[in-house]
Scaffold this active site. Sequence first.
Site, PDB file in Angstrom:
ATOM      1  N   GLU A  18     115.988 -38.931 129.838  1.00 43.40           N
ATOM      2  CA  GLU A  18     117.143 -38.034 129.880  1.00 43.40           C
ATOM      3  C   GLU A  18     116.710 -36.694 130.473  1.00 43.40           C
ATOM      4  O   GLU A  18     115.902 -35.980 129.879  1.00 43.40           O
ATOM      5  CB  GLU A  18     117.697 -37.841 128.470  1.00 43.40           C
ATOM      6  CG  GLU A  18     119.018 -37.119 128.467  1.00 43.40           C
ATOM      7  CD  GLU A  18     119.615 -37.006 127.074  1.00 43.40           C
ATOM      8  OE1 GLU A  18     118.903 -36.581 126.154  1.00 43.40           O
ATOM      9  OE2 GLU A  18     120.801 -37.358 126.916  1.00 43.40           O
ATOM     10  N   GLU A  27     123.610 -39.465 116.816  1.00 39.84           N
ATOM     11  CA  GLU A  27     124.171 -39.532 118.167  1.00 39.84           C
ATOM     12  C   GLU A  27     123.128 -38.890 119.076  1.00 39.84           C
ATOM     13  O   GLU A  27     122.892 -37.685 118.995  1.00 39.84           O
ATOM     14  CB  GLU A  27     125.512 -38.796 118.188  1.00 39.84           C
ATOM     15  CG  GLU A  27     126.415 -39.270 119.297  1.00 39.84           C
ATOM     16  CD  GLU A  27     126.161 -38.532 120.577  1.00 39.84           C
ATOM     17  OE1 GLU A  27     125.422 -39.091 121.423  1.00 39.84           O
ATOM     18  OE2 GLU A  27     126.661 -37.423 120.729  1.00 39.84           O
ATOM     19  N   LYS A  63     123.854 -26.998 109.979  1.00 43.66           N
ATOM     20  CA  LYS A  63     122.906 -26.184 110.758  1.00 43.66           C
ATOM     21  C   LYS A  63     123.207 -26.351 112.237  1.00 43.66           C
ATOM     22  O   LYS A  63     122.898 -27.387 112.832  1.00 43.66           O
ATOM     23  CB  LYS A  63     121.454 -26.581 110.502  1.00 43.66           C
ATOM     24  CG  LYS A  63     120.512 -25.508 111.050  1.00 43.66           C
ATOM     25  CD  LYS A  63     119.090 -25.979 111.259  1.00 43.66           C
ATOM     26  CE  LYS A  63     118.864 -26.648 112.580  1.00 43.66           C
ATOM     27  NZ  LYS A  63     119.128 -25.807 113.764  1.00 43.66           N
ATOM     28  N   CYS A 107     125.187 -35.678 126.767  1.00 41.39           N
ATOM     29  CA  CYS A 107     124.633 -36.990 126.442  1.00 41.39           C
ATOM     30  C   CYS A 107     125.308 -38.085 127.269  1.00 41.39           C
ATOM     31  O   CYS A 107     124.716 -39.106 127.563  1.00 41.39           O
ATOM     32  CB  CYS A 107     124.763 -37.268 124.949  1.00 41.39           C
ATOM     33  SG  CYS A 107     126.427 -37.069 124.333  1.00 41.39           S
TER      34      CYS A 107
HETATM   35  O1  TXE Z   1     117.173 -30.875 121.020  1.00 44.36           O
HETATM   36  P1  TXE Z   1     116.808 -31.077 119.511  1.00 44.36           P
HETATM   37  P2  TXE Z   1     116.664 -29.710 122.004  1.00 44.36           P
HETATM   38  C1  TXE Z   1     118.256 -33.806 124.415  1.00 44.36           C
HETATM   39  C2  TXE Z   1     118.140 -33.369 125.856  1.00 44.36           C
HETATM   40  C3  TXE Z   1     117.368 -32.107 125.754  1.00 44.36           C
HETATM   41  C4  TXE Z   1     116.439 -32.419 124.623  1.00 44.36           C
HETATM   42  C5  TXE Z   1     115.852 -31.244 123.918  1.00 44.36           C
HETATM   43  O2  TXE Z   1     117.429 -34.338 126.581  1.00 44.36           O
HETATM   44  O3  TXE Z   1     116.653 -31.803 126.910  1.00 44.36           O
HETATM   45  O4  TXE Z   1     117.222 -33.151 123.733  1.00 44.36           O
HETATM   46  O5  TXE Z   1     116.879 -30.407 123.399  1.00 44.36           O
HETATM   47  C6  TXE Z   1     117.499 -29.486 115.292  1.00 44.36           C
HETATM   48  N1  TXE Z   1     114.450 -31.617 111.785  1.00 44.36           N
HETATM   49  N2  TXE Z   1     119.510 -33.444 123.788  1.00 44.36           N
HETATM   50  O6  TXE Z   1     115.211 -29.443 121.836  1.00 44.36           O
HETATM   51  O7  TXE Z   1     115.483 -30.452 119.228  1.00 44.36           O
HETATM   52  C7  TXE Z   1     117.648 -28.322 116.246  1.00 44.36           C
HETATM   53  O8  TXE Z   1     117.415 -27.104 115.582  1.00 44.36           O
HETATM   54  C8  TXE Z   1     115.754 -31.351 111.741  1.00 44.36           C
HETATM   55  C9  TXE Z   1     120.492 -34.488 123.691  1.00 44.36           C
HETATM   56  O9  TXE Z   1     117.552 -28.567 121.803  1.00 44.36           O
HETATM   57  O10 TXE Z   1     117.014 -32.506 119.221  1.00 44.36           O
HETATM   58  C10 TXE Z   1     119.087 -28.517 116.698  1.00 44.36           C
HETATM   59  O11 TXE Z   1     119.985 -28.015 115.705  1.00 44.36           O
HETATM   60  N3  TXE Z   1     116.436 -30.782 112.746  1.00 44.36           N
HETATM   61  C11 TXE Z   1     121.600 -34.156 122.800  1.00 44.36           C
HETATM   62  C12 TXE Z   1     119.213 -30.036 116.774  1.00 44.36           C
HETATM   63  O12 TXE Z   1     118.163 -30.541 115.956  1.00 44.36           O
HETATM   64  C13 TXE Z   1     115.754 -30.475 113.862  1.00 44.36           C
HETATM   65  C14 TXE Z   1     122.002 -32.741 122.675  1.00 44.36           C
HETATM   66  C15 TXE Z   1     119.067 -30.632 118.178  1.00 44.36           C
HETATM   67  O13 TXE Z   1     117.894 -30.158 118.763  1.00 44.36           O
HETATM   68  C16 TXE Z   1     114.370 -30.727 113.969  1.00 44.36           C
HETATM   69  C17 TXE Z   1     120.918 -31.801 122.782  1.00 44.36           C
HETATM   70  C18 TXE Z   1     113.718 -31.341 112.871  1.00 44.36           C
HETATM   71  N4  TXE Z   1     112.429 -31.653 112.888  1.00 44.36           N
HETATM   72  C19 TXE Z   1     119.729 -32.174 123.352  1.00 44.36           C
HETATM   73  N5  TXE Z   1     113.964 -30.313 115.183  1.00 44.36           N
HETATM   74  C20 TXE Z   1     122.805 -35.053 122.838  1.00 44.36           C
HETATM   75  N6  TXE Z   1     122.706 -36.230 122.227  1.00 44.36           N
HETATM   76  O14 TXE Z   1     123.839 -34.712 123.370  1.00 44.36           O
HETATM   77  C21 TXE Z   1     115.038 -29.805 115.810  1.00 44.36           C
HETATM   78  N7  TXE Z   1     116.136 -29.895 115.013  1.00 44.36           N
END
Ligand code: TXE
Length: 511
Positions: A399, A267, A192, A301
């Site tokens: 972050e 990660e 996904k 990240c």
């Molecule tokens: O991340 P999410 P978001 C951090 C960064 C950013 C914040 C929010 O600080 O501002 O996260 O970003 C899926 N069960 N990073 O909201 O929600 C979602 O659909 C299963 C750090 O976009 O964590 C997407 O595919 N899956 C990071 C994925 O999780 C779920 C990179 C990541 O989204 C879910 C991105 C659930 N309950 C954001 N809820 C890094 N480590 O580099 C969401 N998703």
Amino acid sequence: MTLDISGQTRVVSLPEAPRTWQLLIDGKWTEAADRRRFDRQSPAHGVLVGDYAQAGAADADAAIAAARRAFDHGPWSHLKGAERAAVLRRVGEAVRNRIEEFAVLEVLESGKPIVQARAEIAGAADLWDYAASLARTLHGDSYNTLGDDMLGLVLREPIGVVSIITPWNFPFLILSQKLPFALAAGCTTVVKPSELTPGTTLLLGQLLQEAGLPDGVVNILAGYGNPVGQRMIEHPDVDMVSFTGSTGVGKAVVRASAETLKKVSLELGGKNPQIVFADADLEAALDAVVFGVYFNAGECCNSGSRLLIQKSIAEDFTAAVIERARKVLVGDPLLETTRVGSIVNQAQFDKIRGYIDDASTAGAVVRLGGRRTGPGSGLFLEPTVIDRVSANMAIAQEEVFGPVLSVLTFDTPDEAVELANKTLFGLSAGVWTRDMDTAVQAARRIQAGTVWLNSFMDGYPELPFGGFKQSGLGRELGRFAVEDYTETKTLQMHLGPRTNWWLGKPAATTT
Ligand code: TXE
């Protein structure tokens, strides 16, 4: 070719209609069971660029069932490593042949600059090659030291069905840090991508089919965390979850996987320090500090979002960072010259702006940037430098995921390490000094999965990547990356007549 609003030439015209996509389930491209769809606007240009079938829980169930069948009955998990490697190499080659198409898709959906997107896709293709090499070297262990009547073998078996959930900041690169390694091990998968950037993952689906991957081995669901991601974590037929995203959702992944006790690899976020000592090569450090925080608009990240600078050079070095940051070209990501593109969406933009405002309120000083900038309606944010930050402020702890550098100062190496470690994260760090003792001693004491000495944010498939503390669980990449997608089975083989009779050797037994 079209011009952007400043009259420069874009590498491609903006699309007149969004590209349309379906879900890939069991080798077939299909609409969602409930026929729902969603779309995506380019955050830099405000035009519709993608229109996707929107998976729901029923589609997740169908994809998991297909992956389960493909694992339990299909050929993939039983192929020779060499055969799996051949498919992975073909995929790497196919990606390399279509770098521009992948890169433009990423630019339109994520807002990142085209030059950077091309490099990421090329780097991702290299990961497919590297995983192919590991498919042939994956092996277990043997113990010929257990006595003449026993031979011990340690087998590596593919773990089974793996749910792969990826974010929007490096959509194809992060996917390629996971998927080819799972495939190399012999696993089957449900993938996904983020709802903001599904395009390149779906495009890969076409290449996987062309490369001869059997049906059901990779299933791709565009859709939202809830219900699709959630189902992919909770479902009892899934054996492992590999997730990259926010620390908050990472914790939710662990909770959701607890009922079925799945293996989870995470990660997550970072609040990574770049420590600059007065004796460093300051020109090199300057370039790396500016690169480290503004690369990918700071939506990274590994972003070097905290500059820890030795007090004796703090004012001069900070002034030099500000001068250099003014030269960073922010703008239309479809221009070859752009180095920083658009923020991914309004929510992320508002989140970053909120952190900047809160830092001012808390007493820090915004010395550069902090405002929206052009061109057009794109979500562009000025490179920002915030000085006089103290360790307990939110801007130094959380972050931000934007082009925002926080400046903190220290006197001694001990203070530098203490500051570096004073967050809940532990992903990466940079240390800049010409003194080998200072460098290595700091590197040993910093709690982070990666420490760069006189360098920042280089990456190699050979080197493991992951976080300490709340930055994650497990490691990706490196020569053990494939092992992460395996189970270990101990095989104890007794040789010859029974030797360890429990109730004594029966009289009739002559041998
Ligand atoms: O991340 P999410 P978001 C951090 C960064 C950013 C914040 C929010 O600080 O501002 O996260 O970003 C899926 N069960 N990073 O909201 O929600 C979602 O659909 C299963 C750090 O976009 O964590 C997407 O595919 N899956 C990071 C994925 O999780 C779920 C990179 C990541 O989204 C879910 C991105 C659930 N309950 C954001 N809820 C890094 N480590 O580099 C969401 N998703």
